[in-house]
Design a protein around this motif. Structure first.
Motif, mmCIF file in Angstrom:
data_model
loop_
_atom_site.group_PDB
_atom_site.id
_atom_site.type_symbol
_atom_site.label_atom_id
_atom_site.label_comp_id
_atom_site.label_asym_id
_atom_site.label_seq_id
_atom_site.Cartn_x
_atom_site.Cartn_y
_atom_site.Cartn_z
ATOM 1 N N LYS A 102 0.838 -1.197 0.000
ATOM 2 C CA LYS A 102 0.000 0.000 0.000
ATOM 3 C C LYS A 102 0.874 1.249 0.000
ATOM 4 O O LYS A 102 2.037 1.206 0.440
ATOM 5 C CB LYS A 102 -0.917 0.000 1.223
ATOM 6 N N PRO A 103 0.342 2.379 -0.477
ATOM 7 C CA PRO A 103 1.092 3.638 -0.396
ATOM 8 C C PRO A 103 1.352 3.993 1.067
ATOM 9 O O PRO A 103 0.467 3.823 1.912
ATOM 10 C CB PRO A 103 0.153 4.659 -1.047
ATOM 11 N N LEU A 104 2.543 4.476 1.365
ATOM 12 C CA LEU A 104 2.892 4.792 2.746
ATOM 13 C C LEU A 104 1.986 5.874 3.312
ATOM 14 O O LEU A 104 1.653 5.865 4.495
ATOM 15 C CB LEU A 104 4.355 5.243 2.825
ATOM 16 N N ASN A 105 1.565 6.804 2.470
ATOM 17 C CA ASN A 105 0.725 7.912 2.920
ATOM 18 C C ASN A 105 -0.680 7.823 2.337
ATOM 19 O O ASN A 105 -1.345 8.835 2.139
ATOM 20 C CB ASN A 105 1.363 9.249 2.531
ATOM 21 N N GLY A 106 -1.139 6.611 2.068
ATOM 22 C CA GLY A 106 -2.422 6.428 1.396
ATOM 23 C C GLY A 106 -3.619 6.570 2.316
ATOM 24 O O GLY A 106 -3.523 6.449 3.534
ATOM 25 N N THR A 107 -4.772 6.838 1.694
ATOM 26 C CA THR A 107 -6.039 6.924 2.413
ATOM 27 C C THR A 107 -7.143 6.290 1.576
ATOM 28 O O THR A 107 -6.996 6.090 0.370
ATOM 29 C CB THR A 107 -6.433 8.390 2.704
ATOM 30 N N GLU A 108 -8.254 5.969 2.230
ATOM 31 C CA GLU A 108 -9.472 5.469 1.590
ATOM 32 C C GLU A 108 -9.260 4.188 0.791
ATOM 33 O O GLU A 108 -9.995 3.885 -0.143
ATOM 34 C CB GLU A 108 -10.101 6.547 0.696
ATOM 35 N N MET A 148 7.009 -12.577 -6.106
ATOM 36 C CA MET A 148 7.613 -11.365 -6.645
ATOM 37 C C MET A 148 6.919 -10.952 -7.939
ATOM 38 O O MET A 148 6.859 -9.763 -8.261
ATOM 39 C CB MET A 148 9.109 -11.582 -6.877
ATOM 40 N N ASP A 149 6.389 -11.913 -8.664
ATOM 41 C CA ASP A 149 5.626 -11.580 -9.875
ATOM 42 C C ASP A 149 4.367 -10.794 -9.511
ATOM 43 O O ASP A 149 4.004 -9.830 -10.196
ATOM 44 C CB ASP A 149 5.239 -12.855 -10.633
ATOM 45 N N ASP A 150 3.693 -11.210 -8.429
ATOM 46 C CA ASP A 150 2.511 -10.479 -7.960
ATOM 47 C C ASP A 150 2.890 -9.047 -7.582
ATOM 48 O O ASP A 150 2.167 -8.093 -7.894
ATOM 49 C CB ASP A 150 1.895 -11.168 -6.739
ATOM 50 N N LEU A 151 4.028 -8.909 -6.901
ATOM 51 C CA LEU A 151 4.477 -7.586 -6.476
ATOM 52 C C LEU A 151 4.830 -6.724 -7.684
ATOM 53 O O LEU A 151 4.551 -5.519 -7.705
ATOM 54 C CB LEU A 151 5.680 -7.716 -5.540
ATOM 55 N N ASP A 152 5.424 -7.336 -8.691
ATOM 56 C CA ASP A 152 5.770 -6.603 -9.909
ATOM 57 C C ASP A 152 4.511 -6.105 -10.617
ATOM 58 O O ASP A 152 4.465 -4.961 -11.105
ATOM 59 C CB ASP A 152 6.580 -7.495 -10.847
ATOM 60 N N LYS A 153 3.461 -6.910 -10.650
ATOM 61 C CA LYS A 153 2.192 -6.493 -11.265
ATOM 62 C C LYS A 153 1.581 -5.333 -10.482
ATOM 63 O O LYS A 153 1.037 -4.389 -11.070
ATOM 64 C CB LYS A 153 1.220 -7.671 -11.312
ATOM 65 N N TYR A 154 1.668 -5.418 -9.152
ATOM 66 C CA TYR A 154 1.177 -4.315 -8.318
ATOM 67 C C TYR A 154 1.936 -3.035 -8.653
ATOM 68 O O TYR A 154 1.342 -1.965 -8.819
ATOM 69 C CB TYR A 154 1.346 -4.657 -6.834
ATOM 70 N N TRP A 155 3.253 -3.148 -8.743
ATOM 71 C CA TRP A 155 4.097 -1.979 -8.992
ATOM 72 C C TRP A 155 3.768 -1.336 -10.340
ATOM 73 O O TRP A 155 3.723 -0.107 -10.455
ATOM 74 C CB TRP A 155 5.565 -2.393 -8.940
ATOM 75 N N LEU A 158 5.298 -2.594 2.309
ATOM 76 C CA LEU A 158 5.069 -4.014 2.072
ATOM 77 C C LEU A 158 4.895 -4.667 3.436
ATOM 78 O O LEU A 158 5.784 -4.572 4.285
ATOM 79 C CB LEU A 158 6.248 -4.633 1.322
ATOM 80 N N GLU A 159 3.767 -5.317 3.646
ATOM 81 C CA GLU A 159 3.398 -5.753 4.992
ATOM 82 C C GLU A 159 2.809 -7.158 4.969
ATOM 83 O O GLU A 159 2.122 -7.541 4.021
ATOM 84 C CB GLU A 159 2.367 -4.760 5.537
ATOM 85 N N GLU A 160 3.089 -7.918 6.015
ATOM 86 C CA GLU A 160 2.451 -9.227 6.157
ATOM 87 C C GLU A 160 0.936 -9.054 6.146
ATOM 88 O O GLU A 160 0.405 -8.169 6.815
ATOM 89 C CB GLU A 160 2.840 -9.869 7.489
#
Length: 272
Positions: A58-64, A75-82, A94-96
């Motif tokens: 999630k964005p460090l300063n994200g809301t809503e 890592m493929d999932d993370l790359d798609k997110y990015w 990046l958090e459990e």
């Protein structure tokens, strides 16, 4: 820090700073890593990464709930997110991913005023209407409560429907629950159920510790728990603090509603 201030807002919007306070106060919270660029920080991410663990980014300063990516297992999932969300913020968390109930607790005057369980957006079949029609009906209710809220049918919704072997024109059976989102955010159609009288003592303790440490008296405390009524060690975790006095969750919650606005005004101005 005072009860209401820009400093409080900026402090709590930075999720990693809030986690440092949780650590100082011995309040359990998911392990996390802050990174700026997926490719430049790849080595740090690989050292943090644990095989078999599911993550949320999630964005460090994200809301809503904007830009929250769940069920990241590779890592493929993370790359798609990015690829989808890298432009939304300068830093990411990046958090459990912890499974359990999404608990929102509204604090006024340093004490718990109201608590609810938030469920990601869903509709319930009536045996006659299509999912698309049920979504339209739910959307009207949401926007009547708050015109800023939305319930968009996006790629996440379509993938979730596919996982449930459903599509927008399908007609769910009577009382069949159809999940539409992963994120339990009210602005994205989440549904809140009041549990104020059921909250375990440990959550009151966390709120008291945080309020005394920071001086903050007005905030919302988000947590995840397997059972909000017990809060046993290893089953409940603090997520983040929202410094804005949002009370929509409790104004339109199922079972019971709270006059949070009135409580805030009475607390701020000493009105009896």
């Amino acid at each position: 820090m005072s009860q209401l201030s820009l400093q409080n807002h900026l402090f709590c919007n930075n999720k990693q700073l809030t986690k440092r306070i949780f650590a100082e106060l011995d309040i359990p919270h998911p392990k996390s890593l802050v990174f700026r660029d997926l490719h430049r920080d790849q080595e740090r991410i690989r050292l943090f990464w644990q095989a078999g663990v599911t993550y949320v980014c999630k964005p460090l300063n994200g809301t809503e709930g904007e830009g929250v990516g769940m069920y990241i297992k590779s890592m493929d999932d993370l790359d798609k997110y990015w690829q989808q969300w890298s432009r939304i913020d300068d830093c990411f968390l990046l958090e459990e991913q912890i499974e359990g109930q999404d608990v929102r607790m509204q604090v006024v005057g340093g004490r718990l005023l109201a608590a609810c369980i938030r469920e990601p957006a869903f509709v319930v079949g009536d045996g006659d209407s299509s999912i698309d029609e049920l979504i339209s009906a739910r959307r009207k209710i949401m926007q009547k409560q708050n015109p800023a809220n939305r319930l968009d049918v996006d790629a996440i919704t379509l993938r979730l429907l596919q996982k449930q072997n459903l599509h927008l024109q399908a007609v769910p059976e009577l009382q069949h629950k159809v999940q539409l989102k992963y994120v339990a955010n009210m602005s994205q159609g989440a549904i809140a159920t009041d549990v104020t009288e059921e909250i375990a003592p440990v959550f009151h303790e966390w709120i008291n510790r945080f309020s005394q440490k920071t001086g903050m008296r007005l905030f919302a405390f988000d947590a995840l728990a397997m059972d909000h009524r017990s809060g046993q060690p290893g089953t409940a975790f603090a997520l983040e603090i929202n410094p804005l006095p949002e009370w929509m969750h409790h104004t339109f919650s199922e079972k019971r509603q709270h006059d949070v606005a009135g409580a805030i005004l009475r607390n701020l101005f000493g009105i009896q």
